[in-house]
Motif scaffolding. Structure first.
Motif, PDB file in Angstrom:
ATOM      1  N   ASP A 377      -6.227  -7.030   0.312  1.00  0.00           N
ATOM      2  CA  ASP A 377      -7.214  -8.092   0.462  1.00  0.00           C
ATOM      3  C   ASP A 377      -8.294  -7.916  -0.597  1.00  0.00           C
ATOM      4  OD1 ASP A 377      -8.948 -10.070   1.284  1.00  0.00           O
ATOM      5  OD2 ASP A 377      -8.659  -9.660   3.409  1.00  0.00           O
ATOM      6  N   ARG A 379     -11.230  -8.963  -0.449  1.00  0.00           N
ATOM      7  CA  ARG A 379     -12.552  -8.774   0.157  1.00  0.00           C
ATOM      8  C   ARG A 379     -12.814  -7.336   0.588  1.00  0.00           C
ATOM      9  NH1 ARG A 379     -11.466 -13.529   4.402  1.00  0.00           N
ATOM     10  NH2 ARG A 379      -9.540 -12.324   4.424  1.00  0.00           N
ATOM     11  N   THR A 380     -11.774  -6.509   0.616  1.00  0.00           N
ATOM     12  CA  THR A 380     -11.932  -5.110   1.000  1.00  0.00           C
ATOM     13  C   THR A 380     -11.350  -4.219  -0.085  1.00  0.00           C
ATOM     14  OG1 THR A 380      -9.834  -5.142   2.201  1.00  0.00           O
ATOM     15  CG2 THR A 380     -11.829  -5.675   3.450  1.00  0.00           C
ATOM     16  N   GLU A 381     -11.872  -3.036  -0.200  1.00  0.00           N
ATOM     17  CA  GLU A 381     -11.399  -2.111  -1.218  1.00  0.00           C
ATOM     18  C   GLU A 381     -10.143  -1.373  -0.794  1.00  0.00           C
ATOM     19  OE1 GLU A 381     -14.519   0.535  -2.225  1.00  0.00           O
ATOM     20  OE2 GLU A 381     -15.849  -1.036  -3.035  1.00  0.00           O
ATOM     21  N   GLU A 382      -9.977  -1.107   0.491  1.00  0.00           N
ATOM     22  CA  GLU A 382      -8.833  -0.353   0.977  1.00  0.00           C
ATOM     23  C   GLU A 382      -7.777  -1.297   1.551  1.00  0.00           C
ATOM     24  OE1 GLU A 382      -8.314   2.811   0.634  1.00  0.00           O
ATOM     25  OE2 GLU A 382     -10.256   3.119  -0.355  1.00  0.00           O
ATOM     26  N   HIS A 384      -5.215  -2.969   4.069  1.00  0.00           N
ATOM     27  CA  HIS A 384      -5.283  -3.131   5.524  1.00  0.00           C
ATOM     28  C   HIS A 384      -3.906  -2.872   6.130  1.00  0.00           C
ATOM     29  CE1 HIS A 384      -6.208  -4.721   9.458  1.00  0.00           C
ATOM     30  NE2 HIS A 384      -5.229  -5.612   9.346  1.00  0.00           N
TER      31      HIS A 384
END
Length: 615
Positions: A377, A379-382, A384
């Motif tokens: 994603d 919007r996130t660094e890691e 999911h």
């Protein structure tokens, strides 16, 4: 009621104004004619003796004869004047009557356009059009037979344009692109019916896409207009299936790979409408533009071998993985490529699929790493985690704009595990929606992106092709297809195309579950993609350096059976035209020069046009 009274008053004033103009024109005309006659009578209506005396005084010897001649000419002029006046009056009456008829017809048309009769009420045209947009073609045809007003409404271009787009034709068009969308929709449906019949009867053309300098085929990928292939010689080739002579077909490698001896194999290739990408055995990745070709527009090097390569279908976003490392590259607003996302997983990445239509508000890619599935994603660094069950590895993966589907292999140590399954998750909520299938064999391939809504098709090692309905979880079709397992599959509303490890490409009718036709080549089918009237299949050999196949630069034609093959099928109507047939097949046997082999003759000689009269 107030609006009706105002409209009636307006029409009455309109009629009065036209009538007043007509009366005024007639009065002026008659006044002018009477005035001219009055002037002439003042000069000519005099006593007879006065005119005779004036003639004698003037010295004329026969004034009586001249008087008689003047009287005759005067009566003749009066008759002509009366005749002209009556003709002008009749013409004026006809013109006024025609104008009144045109005005009445215009008022009637305005009534029909503004007010559409719906049983006992009249609706505005826009509101009636809003109601008619929920009808299909058959219902619009029935409504057109009700009345004249309903026929005008049922044949509105806006309605038929929406039906044409809803049917899947001319998705990027606008209402003004066609003068009659009803005829356009009819032509599109007739063409689609012809293409469907050609598919069922295998009527069309087939061409093999070959590149002798490439040696053994390594990987193939295709989209709507392009076919992209990589070879063991390190060369890549791009075919434009619409413009076969396009100059962008010749792609050059980067300088480092071109100067390396021996050149590394091309391990993976990907292509969409704008860019093409290839990964080499030494970890290099090159990106070309499909419009210009030539030198790569982007290049990067990974420390390890590239295991997965994926390209978004509707955007120039390239994903790749080497070991547990994942990177996504894309161009910025100025067109300069760069790395947009990087991630590190605890396990080796085995499958990478780009999610189209979700950037930048949703997941960019779905990743399978042994027994886990992750979503990348923006919007996130890691990453999911979406699914993870210890000891149940993921065997295949695919994603659409709303869902992700993958096959899970059961190890068999759990009691009542139900066999291997297909799990379907929603990308919006990240929750499992349905779990289908119960097979003893492993699921080897799955296609969700190109399938119709609420359907997923998958292939299995147990030689079967299965189609599931995601709404109910029920099986729509289960076909015993191939002897050595299913390696590639795709479906639409009525047919299934599958490829197997034995080299067979089979076309099935979904509703009846019958095989329409099949084609065989030597190597396993690793790629299948069809769209409309075109089908691309690729038989890629597993052994890139076959024993005993000495393919050298001096003998490029040796051992063709080891190279692999790419087949392009065209089932369109144009493929059956006379111009599509090769000149050698169109030659007449009466010719004395050139090709004269009669290969394309389908009727007896005496029925051929242009044959010799003595035969």
């Amino acid at each position: 009621m107030a609006e009706d009274s105002e409209l009636a008053a307006f029409r009455e004033r309109w009629q009065q104004e036209l009538n007043s103009k007509k009366e005024k024109h007639e009065t002026v005309h008659y006044a002018d004619s009477n005035k001219g006659e009055g002037v002439k009578s003042n000069d000519e209506d005099q006593p007879g003796y006065v005119s005779i005396a004036s003639s004698l005084l003037d010295g004329r010897t026969s004034p009586l004869l001249e008087r008689i001649e003047e009287e005759r000419s005067k009566r003749r002029r009066q008759n002509d004047t009366v005749t002209d006046t009556s003709l002008q009056h009749q013409r004026l009456q006809k013109k006024v009557k025609r104008q009144e008829q045109l005005v009445d017809q215009l008022i009637q048309d305005l009534n029909e356009v503004d007010d559409i009769p719906f049983f006992d009420i009249d609706l505005p045209y826009e509101l009636a059009l809003k109601i008619f947009q929920y009808l299909n073609c058959k219902e619009l045809g029935r409504c057109a037979q009700v009345s004249r007003a309903w026929r005008v409404l049922a044949e509105d271009c806006v309605l038929w344009f929406r039906l044409c787009v809803r049917a899947g034709f001319h998705q990027d068009a606008s209402v003004s692109d066609s003068p009659c969308w009803k005829s356009t929709l009819r032509d599109c449906r007739n063409s689609a019916k012809t293409v469907c019949s050609n598919w069922k009867n295998r009527v069309g053309s087939i061409s093999q896409l070959q590149f002798e300098l490439g040696k053994v085929l390594c990987d193939v990928n295709s989209c709507e207009n392009f076919v992209f292939a990589g070879y063991t010689s390190g060369a890549v080739r791009l075919w434009d299936t619409i413009h076969w002579d396009s100059g962008a077909s010749y792609l050059k490698p980067n300088c480092l790979s071109a100067n390396t001896e021996p050149r590394p194999y091309v391990s993976l290739v990907q292509v969409n409408r704008t860019v093409a990408a290839a990964a080499y055995e030494d970890g290099c990745v090159d990106v070309w533009s499909t419009e210009t070709g030539g030198q790569p527009i982007y290049h990067y090097q990974c420390p390890e071998r590239i295991r997965t390569l994926a390209l978004s279908a509707d955007a120039p976003i390239l994903g790749s993985s080497s070991g547990p490392h994942i990177r996504l590259d894309r161009p910025d607003d100025c067109g300069y490529w760069g790395t947009a996302y990087q991630a590190h997983l605890p396990k080796t990445v085995e499958i990478l699929v780009m999610v189209s239509g979700k950037e930048p508000s949703g997941p960019l890619a779905a990743v399978a790493a042994e027994d886990s599935v992750y979503l990348l994603d923006s919007r996130t660094e890691e990453p999911h985690p979406l699914h993870s069950v210890y000891g149940h590895p993921v065997t295949c993966l695919d994603a659409s704009q709303t869902h992700v589907a993958f096959g899970v292999k059961r190890t068999g140590w759990a009691m009542h595990d139900g066999g291997n399954k297909i799990h379907v998750y929603s990308l919006e909520g990240g929750k499992a929606e349905v779990c289908v299938g119960s097979s003893a064999g492993d699921f080897t391939c799955i296609n969700l992106r190109d399938s119709p809504p609420h359907l997923v098709v998958c292939g299995n090692k147990d030689r079967r092709v299965r189609v599931f309905d995601l709404r109910t979880g029920a099986s729509v079709a289960s076909l015993y297809a191939h002897h050595l397992g299913v390696t590639a599959v795709q479906t639409d509303e009525w047919k299934i195309v599958s490829g197997g490890g034995e080299g067979l490409v089979c076309v099935w009718e979904m509703r009846m579950g019958t095989k329409l036709w099949e084609m065989h080549n030597r190597h396993p089918v690793r790629h299948i993609r069809f769209s409309g009237s075109r089908l691309v299949t690729a038989n890629i050999p597993d052994d890139k350096a076959p024993r005993g196949a000495c393919i050298t630069d001096d003998d490029l034609t040796a051992h063709r059976r080891h190279r692999g093959v790419i087949c392009h099928y065209d089932f369109s109507e144009d493929a059956l035209s006379q111009d599509h047939i090769l000149p050698i097949c169109r030659s007449d046997y009466t010719e004395s020069h050139g090709y004269n082999y009669n290969i394309g003759l389908a009727v007896p000689y005496d029925r051929l046009s242009g044959s010799h009269p003595s035969l």
